[in-house]
Enzyme design. Structure first.
Site, PDB file in Angstrom:
ATOM      1  N   CYS A 156       0.823  -1.229   0.000  1.00 23.73           N
ATOM      2  CA  CYS A 156       0.000   0.000   0.000  1.00 23.73           C
ATOM      3  C   CYS A 156       0.844   1.260   0.000  1.00 23.73           C
ATOM      4  CB  CYS A 156      -0.878   0.034   1.240  1.00 23.73           C
ATOM      5  SG  CYS A 156      -1.704  -1.498   1.521  1.00 23.73           S
TER       6      CYS A 156
HETATM    7  N1  CO8 Z   1     -20.948  -8.840   6.480  1.00 16.99           N
HETATM    8  C1  CO8 Z   1     -21.506  -8.980   7.708  1.00 16.99           C
HETATM    9  N2  CO8 Z   1     -20.795  -9.252   8.820  1.00 16.99           N
HETATM   10  C2  CO8 Z   1     -19.472  -9.421   8.682  1.00 16.99           C
HETATM   11  C3  CO8 Z   1     -18.818  -9.300   7.432  1.00 16.99           C
HETATM   12  C4  CO8 Z   1     -19.607  -9.008   6.302  1.00 16.99           C
HETATM   13  N3  CO8 Z   1     -19.091  -8.875   5.090  1.00 16.99           N
HETATM   14  N4  CO8 Z   1     -17.482  -9.507   7.593  1.00 16.99           N
HETATM   15  C5  CO8 Z   1     -17.308  -9.753   8.902  1.00 16.99           C
HETATM   16  N5  CO8 Z   1     -18.498  -9.701   9.564  1.00 16.99           N
HETATM   17  C6  CO8 Z   1     -18.751  -9.931  10.989  1.00 16.99           C
HETATM   18  C7  CO8 Z   1     -17.662 -10.757  11.646  1.00 16.99           C
HETATM   19  O1  CO8 Z   1     -17.905 -12.116  11.504  1.00 16.99           O
HETATM   20  C8  CO8 Z   1     -17.772 -10.293  13.094  1.00 16.99           C
HETATM   21  O2  CO8 Z   1     -18.834 -10.970  13.708  1.00 16.99           O
HETATM   22  P1  CO8 Z   1     -18.742 -11.389  15.268  1.00 16.99           P
HETATM   23  O3  CO8 Z   1     -18.638 -10.091  16.020  1.00 16.99           O
HETATM   24  O4  CO8 Z   1     -20.013 -12.134  15.494  1.00 16.99           O
HETATM   25  O5  CO8 Z   1     -17.500 -12.220  15.393  1.00 16.99           O
HETATM   26  C9  CO8 Z   1     -18.161  -8.815  12.972  1.00 16.99           C
HETATM   27  O6  CO8 Z   1     -18.757  -8.669  11.686  1.00 16.99           O
HETATM   28  C10 CO8 Z   1     -16.991  -7.889  13.119  1.00 16.99           C
HETATM   29  O7  CO8 Z   1     -15.934  -8.323  12.222  1.00 16.99           O
HETATM   30  P2  CO8 Z   1     -14.519  -7.651  12.198  1.00 16.99           P
HETATM   31  O8  CO8 Z   1     -13.981  -7.583  13.592  1.00 16.99           O
HETATM   32  O9  CO8 Z   1     -13.679  -8.336  11.166  1.00 16.99           O
HETATM   33  O10 CO8 Z   1     -14.943  -6.197  11.663  1.00 16.99           O
HETATM   34  P3  CO8 Z   1     -14.211  -4.818  11.812  1.00 16.99           P
HETATM   35  O11 CO8 Z   1     -15.123  -3.909  12.509  1.00 16.99           O
HETATM   36  O12 CO8 Z   1     -12.813  -4.954  12.330  1.00 16.99           O
HETATM   37  O13 CO8 Z   1     -14.117  -4.353  10.280  1.00 16.99           O
HETATM   38  C11 CO8 Z   1     -12.455  -4.160   8.551  1.00 16.99           C
HETATM   39  C12 CO8 Z   1     -13.378  -5.102   9.342  1.00 16.99           C
HETATM   40  C13 CO8 Z   1     -13.351  -3.249   7.729  1.00 16.99           C
HETATM   41  C14 CO8 Z   1     -11.590  -5.004   7.647  1.00 16.99           C
HETATM   42  C15 CO8 Z   1     -11.611  -3.311   9.523  1.00 16.99           C
HETATM   43  O14 CO8 Z   1     -11.031  -4.121  10.495  1.00 16.99           O
HETATM   44  C16 CO8 Z   1     -10.525  -2.538   8.826  1.00 16.99           C
HETATM   45  O15 CO8 Z   1     -10.716  -1.856   7.831  1.00 16.99           O
HETATM   46  N6  CO8 Z   1      -9.304  -2.556   9.413  1.00 16.99           N
HETATM   47  C17 CO8 Z   1      -8.170  -1.814   8.868  1.00 16.99           C
HETATM   48  C18 CO8 Z   1      -7.572  -2.644   7.814  1.00 16.99           C
HETATM   49  C19 CO8 Z   1      -6.542  -1.901   7.013  1.00 16.99           C
HETATM   50  O16 CO8 Z   1      -6.388  -0.715   7.040  1.00 16.99           O
HETATM   51  N7  CO8 Z   1      -5.868  -2.681   6.253  1.00 16.99           N
HETATM   52  C20 CO8 Z   1      -4.926  -2.169   5.362  1.00 16.99           C
HETATM   53  C21 CO8 Z   1      -5.411  -2.698   4.112  1.00 16.99           C
HETATM   54  S1  CO8 Z   1      -4.183  -3.465   3.270  1.00 16.99           S
HETATM   55  C22 CO8 Z   1      -3.952  -2.435   2.010  1.00 16.99           C
HETATM   56  O17 CO8 Z   1      -4.440  -1.328   2.077  1.00 16.99           O
HETATM   57  C23 CO8 Z   1      -3.219  -2.903   0.785  1.00 16.99           C
HETATM   58  C24 CO8 Z   1      -2.824  -4.348   0.805  1.00 16.99           C
HETATM   59  C25 CO8 Z   1      -2.223  -4.747  -0.481  1.00 16.99           C
HETATM   60  C26 CO8 Z   1      -3.241  -4.721  -1.635  1.00 16.99           C
HETATM   61  C27 CO8 Z   1      -3.767  -6.052  -1.973  1.00 16.99           C
HETATM   62  C28 CO8 Z   1      -4.665  -6.017  -3.182  1.00 16.99           C
HETATM   63  C29 CO8 Z   1      -5.784  -7.039  -3.090  1.00 16.99           C
END
Ligand code: CO8
Length: 378
Positions: A156
């Site tokens: 990224c």
């Molecule tokens: N729909 C409904 N519910 C869902 C879904 C969904 N799609 N997905 C997960 N849930 C549920 C989970 O099962 C969980 O349920 P429970 O509480 O019962 O266990 C609940 O929702 C909460 O899940 P999470 O804890 O996973 O949810 P978050 O609130 O943490 O949100 C995110 C998930 C959006 C991924 C968040 O954690 C986030 O954005 N974090 C930061 C990540 C970040 O910045 N990463 C950097 C990205 S990497 C990058 O930018 C480049 C990489 C290289 C590129 C690659 C190209 C492909």
């Protein structure tokens, strides 16, 4: 030290866009099919039933409402759940080069330059569609640039690390004008069957032209930005990974090797790293945070960006203070902060400062302190 500027940017946006509603409908269709096909195994406890996705979750957890992609139909086909890129013959231009030509042509036009004025082309992206020959060399030839070209990957943070490499080449006198291009085909590296991440990424390409201030001043540009300071940081983490590669070409389930992350951990660990980095880049130029008009941040998650800006500015940011593009573009890896800079800088007045900052896998983060030195005041 030479004064170095970003003299122009360019953006290529694919014509296909997928809304959360469309994405969730196809994902939930896939889940229904899977659970029906595997009913007996699920009932016997041999397999886990898949859970549906939801639009409300995606918007609340990430702020993403839609994403642009190069190929929409097969992503939304519940039998496919992956883009289908028609293989191209070696005699045809590659996908990444094609996106690069579009973004670079716009940047060159905005910079009032022609391709021959460029003597270094860097393609900096989180994935490349082939190992070699370098996409950058193909792009250099397709555009008609001189000098030399190479690919680089810092996930990224590829764009900011690419800009630092460009800056160093200009300061060292090895290059006069550098084109940094970020073709991100994130849909090719995303497992659309994985509920945790199927909504995260989009495809796009950005381009940036970097040259000496003296060279930029010689033309009648409306707007360019002096690079005042740079700070880069890396710190190894397994929390964002993509294991797909030529060592596992026989894998049974190649989709399982694609992008995966521990989103919560990333959120918690990357925020303090980025806040410190931005503070350091600002203070290294004897400035303080109130001097900063705009933060053009990496576009992964709206809650993350608001928290970073709040920690730095002491309050939730206005759209001008921390522009958001991820609502329409989703996470476009290294291109995200460059899209924000490309689309949201007209409000900046001459003399004002902003910080362009990337962060993500590696971990890696890059912050650039920029000062508007010419243009129409906002
Ligand atoms: N729909 C409904 N519910 C869902 C879904 C969904 N799609 N997905 C997960 N849930 C549920 C989970 O099962 C969980 O349920 P429970 O509480 O019962 O266990 C609940 O929702 C909460 O899940 P999470 O804890 O996973 O949810 P978050 O609130 O943490 O949100 C995110 C998930 C959006 C991924 C968040 O954690 C986030 O954005 N974090 C930061 C990540 C970040 O910045 N990463 C950097 C990205 S990497 C990058 O930018 C480049 C990489 C290289 C590129 C690659 C190209 C492909």
């Amino acid at each position: 030290m030479n004064s170095v500027v970003i003299s122009a940017t360019g953006l290529f946006t694919p014509s296909d866009s997928i809304s959360n509603q469309e994405l969730v409908e196809s994902f939930n269709q896939y889940v229904e099919n899977y659970n029906k096909t595997n009913k007996e195994a699920i009932e016997a406890g041999d397999k886990l039933a898949l859970a549906p996705s939801s639009v409300a979750f995606i918007e609340k957890a990430s702020g993403i409402k839609s994403r642009f992609v190069l190929e929409k139909d097969n992503i939304l086909d519940a039998q496919q759940m992956a883009p289908n890129f028609t293989p191209r013959d070696d005699s045809e231009m590659s996908q990444m080069c094609e996106m690069g030509v579009a973004a670079a042509t716009q940047a060159l036009e905005n910079a009032q330059l022609s391709a021959e004025d460029i003597d270094l082309v860097i393609v900096a992206a989180s994935n490349t569609e082939r190992a070699y020959p370098a996409i950058a060399v193909e792009l250099q030839t397709a555009l008609g640039c001189g000098g030399y070209a190479f690919d680089m990957n810092v996930a990224c943070s590829s764009a900011t690390f690419g800009m630092k490499t460009a800056y160093d080449a200009i300061c060292a006198g090895t290059s006069r004008r550098v084109l940094v291009v970020n073709p991100e085909i994130c849909s090719g590296h995303l497992n659309f069957k994985d509920r945790d991440c199927h909504f995260i990424f989009g495809d796009v390409c950005t381009a940036t032209i970097i040259e000496s201030k003296a060279d930029a001043e010689a033309r009648n540009l409306t707007d360019y930005y002096q690079i005042s300071q740079f700070k880069l940081i890396t710190q190894f983490s397994n929390n964002i990974r993509n294991n797909f590669g030529f060592l596992n070409r026989e894998a049974d389930e190649p989709q399982d090797l694609l992008f995966k992350q521990q989103g919560r951990k990333v959120f918690k660990e990357v925020i303090p790293m980025v806040v410190n980095l931005i503070q350091e880049v600002v203070e290294s130029d004897a400035k303080s945070l109130p001097d900063i008009r705009t933060l053009w941040l990496h576009q992964a998650n709206i809650n993350m960006n608001q928290l970073i800006a709040k920690k730095l500015l002491g309050q939730l940011p206005s759209p001008e203070q921390a522009p958001i593009v991820l609502d329409r573009y989703a996470n476009t890896s290294s291109a995200g902060s460059v899209i924000a800079f490309h689309k949201h800088r007209d409000h900046m007045a001459v003399g004002e400062y902003g910080v362009l900052c990337s962060f993500g896998a590696g971990y890696s983060a890059g912050a650039i302190l920029l000062q508007k030195v010419k243009g129409v005041s906002g």
